[in-house]
Design a protein around this motif. Sequence first.
Motif, PDB file in Angstrom:
ATOM      1  N   VAL A   5       0.858  -1.180   0.000  1.00 13.04           N
ATOM      2  CA  VAL A   5       0.000   0.000   0.000  1.00 13.04           C
ATOM      3  C   VAL A   5       0.900   1.238   0.000  1.00 13.04           C
ATOM      4  N   PRO A   6       0.699   2.156  -0.948  1.00 18.81           N
ATOM      5  CA  PRO A   6       1.562   3.348  -1.019  1.00 18.81           C
ATOM      6  C   PRO A   6       1.139   4.414  -0.014  1.00 18.81           C
ATOM      7  N   ASN A   7       1.913   5.446   0.063  1.00 16.31           N
ATOM      8  CA  ASN A   7       1.559   6.603   0.890  1.00 16.31           C
ATOM      9  C   ASN A   7       0.276   7.242   0.375  1.00 16.31           C
ATOM     10  N   ASN A   8      -0.456   7.859   1.295  1.00 15.61           N
ATOM     11  CA  ASN A   8      -1.662   8.623   0.977  1.00 15.61           C
ATOM     12  C   ASN A   8      -2.807   7.778   0.439  1.00 15.61           C
ATOM     13  N   ALA A   9      -2.810   6.486   0.759  1.00 20.28           N
ATOM     14  CA  ALA A   9      -3.953   5.651   0.373  1.00 20.28           C
ATOM     15  C   ALA A   9      -5.182   6.095   1.153  1.00 20.28           C
ATOM     16  N   ALA A  10      -6.321   6.166   0.463  1.00 14.91           N
ATOM     17  CA  ALA A  10      -7.566   6.576   1.112  1.00 14.91           C
ATOM     18  C   ALA A  10      -8.638   5.499   1.055  1.00 14.91           C
ATOM     19  N   ARG A  11      -8.471   4.515   0.171  1.00 15.54           N
ATOM     20  CA  ARG A  11      -9.456   3.432   0.084  1.00 15.54           C
ATOM     21  C   ARG A  11      -8.785   2.220  -0.538  1.00 15.54           C
ATOM     22  N   ILE A  12      -9.145   1.043  -0.009  1.00 16.33           N
ATOM     23  CA  ILE A  12      -8.652  -0.230  -0.538  1.00 16.33           C
ATOM     24  C   ILE A  12      -9.859  -1.127  -0.783  1.00 16.33           C
ATOM     25  N   ASP A  13      -9.981  -1.636  -2.007  1.00 24.38           N
ATOM     26  CA  ASP A  13     -11.027  -2.601  -2.358  1.00 24.38           C
ATOM     27  C   ASP A  13     -10.375  -3.940  -2.672  1.00 24.38           C
ATOM     28  N   VAL A  14     -10.960  -5.025  -2.138  1.00 14.72           N
ATOM     29  CA  VAL A  14     -10.426  -6.375  -2.355  1.00 14.72           C
ATOM     30  C   VAL A  14     -11.551  -7.286  -2.840  1.00 14.72           C
ATOM     31  N   THR A  15     -11.287  -8.025  -3.908  1.00 13.20           N
ATOM     32  CA  THR A  15     -12.182  -9.110  -4.322  1.00 13.20           C
ATOM     33  C   THR A  15     -11.357 -10.384  -4.450  1.00 13.20           C
ATOM     34  N   TYR A  16     -12.000 -11.535  -4.241  1.00 16.99           N
ATOM     35  CA  TYR A  16     -11.292 -12.803  -4.429  1.00 16.99           C
ATOM     36  C   TYR A  16     -12.236 -13.842  -4.992  1.00 16.99           C
ATOM     37  N   GLN A  17     -11.661 -14.782  -5.734  1.00 16.02           N
ATOM     38  CA  GLN A  17     -12.433 -15.840  -6.378  1.00 16.02           C
ATOM     39  C   GLN A  17     -11.667 -17.151  -6.296  1.00 16.02           C
ATOM     40  N   TYR A  18     -12.419 -18.237  -6.188  1.00 16.64           N
ATOM     41  CA  TYR A  18     -11.836 -19.573  -6.230  1.00 16.64           C
ATOM     42  C   TYR A  18     -12.945 -20.557  -6.572  1.00 16.64           C
ATOM     43  N   ASP A  19     -12.584 -21.787  -6.850  1.00 16.35           N
ATOM     44  CA  ASP A  19     -13.552 -22.809  -7.236  1.00 16.35           C
ATOM     45  C   ASP A  19     -14.335 -23.271  -5.993  1.00 16.35           C
ATOM     46  N   ARG A  20     -15.617 -22.931  -5.957  1.00 19.66           N
ATOM     47  CA  ARG A  20     -16.470 -23.317  -4.831  1.00 19.66           C
ATOM     48  C   ARG A  20     -17.362 -24.517  -5.172  1.00 19.66           C
ATOM     49  N   ARG A  80     -18.547 -12.938   2.218  1.00 25.85           N
ATOM     50  CA  ARG A  80     -18.428 -11.956   1.148  1.00 25.85           C
ATOM     51  C   ARG A  80     -17.303 -12.321   0.183  1.00 25.85           C
ATOM     52  N   ALA A  81     -17.523 -11.991  -1.087  1.00 27.00           N
ATOM     53  CA  ALA A  81     -16.482 -12.167  -2.103  1.00 27.00           C
ATOM     54  C   ALA A  81     -15.702 -10.881  -2.326  1.00 27.00           C
ATOM     55  N   GLU A  82     -16.144  -9.774  -1.690  1.00 33.34           N
ATOM     56  CA  GLU A  82     -15.440  -8.510  -1.844  1.00 33.34           C
ATOM     57  C   GLU A  82     -15.690  -7.644  -0.613  1.00 33.34           C
ATOM     58  N   PHE A  83     -14.780  -6.716  -0.370  1.00 39.87           N
ATOM     59  CA  PHE A  83     -14.937  -5.771   0.731  1.00 39.87           C
ATOM     60  C   PHE A  83     -14.061  -4.562   0.466  1.00 39.87           C
ATOM     61  N   PHE A  84     -14.297  -3.484   1.232  1.00 40.82           N
ATOM     62  CA  PHE A  84     -13.449  -2.298   1.115  1.00 40.82           C
ATOM     63  C   PHE A  84     -13.216  -1.703   2.489  1.00 40.82           C
ATOM     64  N   ILE A  85     -12.124  -0.953   2.578  1.00 41.23           N
ATOM     65  CA  ILE A  85     -11.810  -0.161   3.763  1.00 41.23           C
ATOM     66  C   ILE A  85     -11.379   1.219   3.285  1.00 41.23           C
ATOM     67  N   SER A  86     -11.926   2.249   3.890  1.00 39.31           N
ATOM     68  CA  SER A  86     -11.463   3.600   3.629  1.00 39.31           C
ATOM     69  C   SER A  86     -11.176   4.275   4.959  1.00 39.31           C
ATOM     70  N   GLN A  87     -10.792   5.522   4.895  1.00 38.01           N
ATOM     71  CA  GLN A  87     -10.449   6.224   6.123  1.00 38.01           C
ATOM     72  C   GLN A  87     -11.680   6.550   6.962  1.00 38.01           C
ATOM     73  N   GLY A  88     -12.857   6.642   6.320  1.00 38.01           N
ATOM     74  CA  GLY A  88     -14.046   7.015   7.076  1.00 38.01           C
ATOM     75  C   GLY A  88     -15.099   5.949   7.191  1.00 38.01           C
ATOM     76  N   GLU A  89     -15.048   4.909   6.348  1.00 36.70           N
ATOM     77  CA  GLU A  89     -16.058   3.860   6.389  1.00 36.70           C
ATOM     78  C   GLU A  89     -15.455   2.561   5.859  1.00 36.70           C
ATOM     79  N   ALA A  90     -16.231   1.472   6.034  1.00 33.06           N
ATOM     80  CA  ALA A  90     -15.741   0.164   5.594  1.00 33.06           C
ATOM     81  C   ALA A  90     -16.918  -0.786   5.461  1.00 33.06           C
ATOM     82  N   THR A  91     -16.706  -1.857   4.708  1.00 34.78           N
ATOM     83  CA  THR A  91     -17.682  -2.935   4.642  1.00 34.78           C
ATOM     84  C   THR A  91     -17.914  -3.486   6.046  1.00 34.78           C
TER      85      THR A  91
END
Length: 502
Positions: free
Chosen positions: A60-75, A109-120
Amino acid sequence: MTMPIRLIFLAAMFCCLNSSSASPVSTATAQPQPEPIELKVHIKPPAANDSRYFYVPFNVPNNAARIDVTYQYDRAKETNTLDIGLFDARSSGRDTDPAGFRGWSGGRRAEFFISQGEATPGYMPGALPAGTWRIILGLYRVAPGGVDVTFKITIEIGTSKSPAPVHQPGTRPSASQKIGKSAGEISRWWSGDMHMHTVHSDGNWTIAELISSASARGLDFICITDHNTASHHREIDHLNTAPPPLVMRGEEITTYGGHTNAWGLPSGTWIDFRAHPGDSARIKAIAAETHRAGALISINHPSALCSGCNWSYENSAASFDGIEVWNGSWEETDEQALLMWDKLLQAGRRITAIGSSDSHKETNPIGQPTTHAFANALSQTALLAAIKRGSVYLSSEPAGPTITFTAQTTEGQGQHGIGMEVHLTTPGIVRFMIGSDAASADATVSFISNGKVLQKFPASAAAQAIEIECRESGYFRVEVRDKTHSMLALTNPIYVRVEKNN
């Protein structure tokens, strides 16, 4: 043992301006945005002594304000089931390091996010420190041939005026963040439910809906115990304005060798769940951490049929305050949990039996069953003290059936209630008074001691006085069952301690 990992970086982490979509981050001028990170890992099934957790690092670089993550696999056919969570740059990536925990959503969940003010829900917003972050995968189930997992991580650059504070594991929130409301000093039975889930883990309930449902069902208190996270605490603090119902903060500490509940956690306090099945030393450390936070800890549904639910840790349960002997509708797994509890009582352990709905949605109503605690106030302090000492009985519904159960000596020591101890300096007679208003006309009351039924009588009968000559220390408890043998109500014991003869 280290599991093999194959990381394939499909895109550079930092590149040109991303202008395909508007960023929700508030910035004075548009800033260059890094390209999404795409990763692929191959995970083999863990061996017996391997960690059940797998870490995937990304920068994660400097000044990041939001991170979104998704993941997939054989279910397909549920041959693979992988839980997911996140640690920030403060983490070392070791199972023993709680630093930097930012959330957990399990397999929901298959995806989520985190920001400085809110998150999943399930994740904690706040500052996004630069450095190596780690996705954590929980290896709930992995096919014999392994599984490929792909990730897409999108990082937005920007600034935020007021990042939400992030609780650092191992620190204590201020006393003002702890729940301690009171509805007056009234010694009485308070009705509640100590195990339920919201959208912050795998439940469909919102916290507001749970509070409304608890009020409608006449519950005085509830404890919200989302899996492996503390993200629900802040919302509880906001909504928990005036009881009833009193809303306590909890966490279902969900391992792959059994589940436990922490009840009454300070706001933002997260209990690390990473324990290898059968590692009793680790589960004792988890219990000690819970106690240091001022909370209680209970074994959950120890005989449940779900994979990873069956209790694999210390058989003596010496570190635990309670055990959930009744989870939802009464069934065979509850009979097994009840038997486990009774064997602990026979061995001399004083551990409180609890009944909880484990509700995840409206079709699984809270308060079925209900835990009734005898306390002098509707406050977290008073209720947890009552549960700790065993002043608790359980019923199938918030409104009953009720049980009255007291004891006194023939020498007139006074009346002793559920969870209390009758102390005899020499062997003597103890008189027990038992009554019930069981809803079922054909219900039966059983008076039990040391694993044996001493007496049975119809629940419709008047209160019974039973005199027992107590020559040795022991415990006495009561069950009420219907004609199908399903449980309607049960008490924790009244204990008798007899001094040994010289």
